[in-house]
Design an enzyme around this catalytic site. Sequence first.
Site, PDB file in Angstrom:
ATOM      1  N   ASP A   1      -0.586   8.593   0.543  1.00 50.72           N
ATOM      2  CA  ASP A   1       0.667   7.827   0.521  1.00 50.72           C
ATOM      3  C   ASP A   1       0.747   6.868   1.712  1.00 50.72           C
ATOM      4  O   ASP A   1       0.211   7.152   2.783  1.00 50.72           O
ATOM      5  CB  ASP A   1       1.842   8.814   0.554  1.00 50.72           C
ATOM      6  CG  ASP A   1       3.143   8.148   0.155  1.00 50.72           C
ATOM      7  OD1 ASP A   1       3.116   7.018  -0.389  1.00 50.72           O
ATOM      8  OD2 ASP A   1       4.205   8.756   0.390  1.00 50.72           O
ATOM      9  N   ASN A  10       0.257   3.237   1.534  1.00 47.53           N
ATOM     10  CA  ASN A  10      -0.492   1.967   1.504  1.00 47.53           C
ATOM     11  C   ASN A  10       0.437   0.760   1.650  1.00 47.53           C
ATOM     12  O   ASN A  10       0.139  -0.190   2.378  1.00 47.53           O
ATOM     13  CB  ASN A  10      -1.251   1.815   0.175  1.00 47.53           C
ATOM     14  CG  ASN A  10      -2.354   2.838   0.018  1.00 47.53           C
ATOM     15  OD1 ASN A  10      -2.674   3.545   0.962  1.00 47.53           O
ATOM     16  ND2 ASN A  10      -2.923   2.929  -1.166  1.00 47.53           N
ATOM     17  N   ARG A  60       3.537   0.632   2.921  1.00 43.82           N
ATOM     18  CA  ARG A  60       4.177   0.551   4.249  1.00 43.82           C
ATOM     19  C   ARG A  60       3.172   0.130   5.317  1.00 43.82           C
ATOM     20  O   ARG A  60       3.515  -0.572   6.256  1.00 43.82           O
ATOM     21  CB  ARG A  60       4.828   1.903   4.605  1.00 43.82           C
ATOM     22  CG  ARG A  60       6.199   2.073   3.968  1.00 43.82           C
ATOM     23  CD  ARG A  60       6.662   3.492   4.009  1.00 43.82           C
ATOM     24  NE  ARG A  60       5.928   4.303   3.049  1.00 43.82           N
ATOM     25  CZ  ARG A  60       5.867   5.630   3.066  1.00 43.82           C
ATOM     26  NH1 ARG A  60       6.465   6.291   4.029  1.00 43.82           N
ATOM     27  NH2 ARG A  60       5.208   6.276   2.151  1.00 43.82           N
ATOM     28  N   HIS A  87      -3.539  -1.274  -0.511  1.00 39.92           N
ATOM     29  CA  HIS A  87      -4.319  -0.480  -1.472  1.00 39.92           C
ATOM     30  C   HIS A  87      -5.817  -0.691  -1.240  1.00 39.92           C
ATOM     31  O   HIS A  87      -6.604   0.237  -1.337  1.00 39.92           O
ATOM     32  CB  HIS A  87      -3.949  -0.876  -2.908  1.00 39.92           C
ATOM     33  CG  HIS A  87      -2.521  -0.528  -3.266  1.00 39.92           C
ATOM     34  ND1 HIS A  87      -1.985   0.713  -3.002  1.00 39.92           N
ATOM     35  CD2 HIS A  87      -1.533  -1.246  -3.872  1.00 39.92           C
ATOM     36  CE1 HIS A  87      -0.721   0.740  -3.423  1.00 39.92           C
ATOM     37  NE2 HIS A  87      -0.418  -0.435  -3.943  1.00 39.92           N
ATOM     38  N   SER A 113      -0.101   7.992 -10.239  1.00 42.87           N
ATOM     39  CA  SER A 113       0.737   8.984 -10.917  1.00 42.87           C
ATOM     40  C   SER A 113       1.312   8.397 -12.205  1.00 42.87           C
ATOM     41  O   SER A 113       1.348   7.177 -12.366  1.00 42.87           O
ATOM     42  CB  SER A 113       1.875   9.424  -9.995  1.00 42.87           C
ATOM     43  OG  SER A 113       2.853   8.415  -9.927  1.00 42.87           O
ATOM     44  N   LEU A 119     -20.499  17.202  -3.470  1.00 41.06           N
ATOM     45  CA  LEU A 119     -19.042  17.249  -3.562  1.00 41.06           C
ATOM     46  C   LEU A 119     -18.566  16.813  -4.954  1.00 41.06           C
ATOM     47  O   LEU A 119     -19.082  15.841  -5.514  1.00 41.06           O
ATOM     48  CB  LEU A 119     -18.479  16.279  -2.509  1.00 41.06           C
ATOM     49  CG  LEU A 119     -16.983  16.000  -2.530  1.00 41.06           C
ATOM     50  CD1 LEU A 119     -16.198  17.201  -2.012  1.00 41.06           C
ATOM     51  CD2 LEU A 119     -16.659  14.773  -1.667  1.00 41.06           C
ATOM     52  N   LEU A 121       6.177  16.817  -3.007  1.00 41.36           N
ATOM     53  CA  LEU A 121       4.975  17.026  -3.814  1.00 41.36           C
ATOM     54  C   LEU A 121       4.797  15.988  -4.914  1.00 41.36           C
ATOM     55  O   LEU A 121       3.693  15.856  -5.475  1.00 41.36           O
ATOM     56  CB  LEU A 121       4.986  18.435  -4.417  1.00 41.36           C
ATOM     57  CG  LEU A 121       4.998  19.541  -3.341  1.00 41.36           C
ATOM     58  CD1 LEU A 121       5.219  20.904  -3.961  1.00 41.36           C
ATOM     59  CD2 LEU A 121       3.703  19.521  -2.526  1.00 41.36           C
ATOM     60  N   SER A 122       5.859  15.267  -5.242  1.00 43.58           N
ATOM     61  CA  SER A 122       5.776  14.148  -6.178  1.00 43.58           C
ATOM     62  C   SER A 122       5.006  14.474  -7.461  1.00 43.58           C
ATOM     63  O   SER A 122       4.127  13.723  -7.876  1.00 43.58           O
ATOM     64  CB  SER A 122       5.160  12.918  -5.491  1.00 43.58           C
ATOM     65  OG  SER A 122       5.949  12.543  -4.405  1.00 43.58           O
TER      66      SER A 122
HETATM   67  C1  FPP Z   1       0.481   5.278  -2.379  1.00 44.51           C
HETATM   68  O1  FPP Z   1       0.887   4.261  -1.513  1.00 44.51           O
HETATM   69  C2  FPP Z   1      -0.798   4.959  -2.959  1.00 44.51           C
HETATM   70  C3  FPP Z   1      -1.009   4.685  -4.282  1.00 44.51           C
HETATM   71  C4  FPP Z   1       0.039   4.655  -5.289  1.00 44.51           C
HETATM   72  C5  FPP Z   1      -2.341   4.333  -4.769  1.00 44.51           C
HETATM   73  C6  FPP Z   1      -3.452   5.048  -4.089  1.00 44.51           C
HETATM   74  C7  FPP Z   1      -4.703   4.404  -4.495  1.00 44.51           C
HETATM   75  C8  FPP Z   1      -5.715   4.098  -3.685  1.00 44.51           C
HETATM   76  C9  FPP Z   1      -5.800   4.427  -2.266  1.00 44.51           C
HETATM   77  C10 FPP Z   1      -6.894   3.452  -4.274  1.00 44.51           C
HETATM   78  C11 FPP Z   1      -7.621   4.499  -5.005  1.00 44.51           C
HETATM   79  C12 FPP Z   1      -8.869   4.025  -5.479  1.00 44.51           C
HETATM   80  C13 FPP Z   1      -9.840   4.849  -5.884  1.00 44.51           C
HETATM   81  C14 FPP Z   1     -11.118   4.288  -6.284  1.00 44.51           C
HETATM   82  C15 FPP Z   1      -9.670   6.326  -5.926  1.00 44.51           C
HETATM   83  P1  FPP Z   1       2.239   3.498  -1.825  1.00 44.51           P
HETATM   84  O2  FPP Z   1       1.916   2.234  -2.497  1.00 44.51           O
HETATM   85  O3  FPP Z   1       3.152   4.405  -2.578  1.00 44.51           O
HETATM   86  O4  FPP Z   1       2.756   3.254  -0.388  1.00 44.51           O
HETATM   87  P2  FPP Z   1       4.280   3.111   0.070  1.00 44.51           P
HETATM   88  O5  FPP Z   1       4.946   4.412  -0.240  1.00 44.51           O
HETATM   89  O6  FPP Z   1       4.153   2.852   1.507  1.00 44.51           O
HETATM   90  O7  FPP Z   1       4.847   1.954  -0.703  1.00 44.51           O
END
Ligand code: FPP
Length: 253
Positions: free
Chosen positions: A25, A27, A29, A42, A70, A136, A201-202
């Site tokens: 979580d 990205n 912010r 992201h 999700s 893994l 836990l979302s």
């Molecule tokens: C939450 O941050 C993150 C996500 C919804 C996406 C997570 C995805 C990645 C890191 C890329 C994954 C890629 C692969 C190949 C597995 P947010 O956008 O909810 O952040 P915020 O709460 O700060 O807005």
Amino acid sequence: MENDKLKRETIVARGVPSHVAIIMDGNGRWAKAKGLERWQGHKEGVEAVRRVMEASGEVGVKYLTLYAFSIENWNRPGDEVSMLMGLMVDAILSETANLMRQRVRVKAIGNLQDLPVEAREKLAGLIRLTEANDGLTVVLALSYGSRWEILQAAKRLAVDYGTADAATLDALGEGEFARYLTTAGIPDPDLLIRTSGECRLSNFLLWQIAYSELYFVGKFWPDFQKEDLYLAVQNFQQRERRFGMTGEQVKIK
Ligand code: FPP
């Protein structure tokens, strides 16, 4: 470097969680705090995925489950959803050789039918290609929601057991039910990590984390380093997992 190796050896000697699950979580912010666009957060998040996969393999974690998208994320603006799907396709294409070299096996959980065709096909290809790898196991949670998962399990179970007699139904246990979840065959997480300081836990693995240790850390996901994974594992190693028993019982066991 030498120091790093020593640290890893100490961690390994104390017992590493077999299955680590992560709610990645923060990205958005992270990007906002740097005056960047959300997509840049992201993109940087993918770099953190790469680091954590490597670190997990190095200390002998067997399963790493990542909450990448999700069911509720479908409600985000269309361009962000497309961007995330594109990012996943790009990551699959650019990381395949690396994953093969690390002998990583890729699996996916969630309502995968809802993914765009290209993402679904690329993912299926990667799963097939890495199936026989013995390193893994990385489990990507995509279009995943725990309530959806439990509900679809209950529906399929109702079909299979619709005409079952009382004794058969009575004999149906947690193990049989778990076979209807998308995580069938994957052991429950030992440690669940969530970044960005949110303590919830979302809708993630609600059945599976019944006895997992929870670890919340303030850093945004793109800032998460190998060292942060080691810290989470070290914190896990200090916990006493009692599974409902007394501390004395656990010590005798
Ligand atoms: C939450 O941050 C993150 C996500 C919804 C996406 C997570 C995805 C990645 C890191 C890329 C994954 C890629 C692969 C190949 C597995 P947010 O956008 O909810 O952040 P915020 O709460 O700060 O807005």
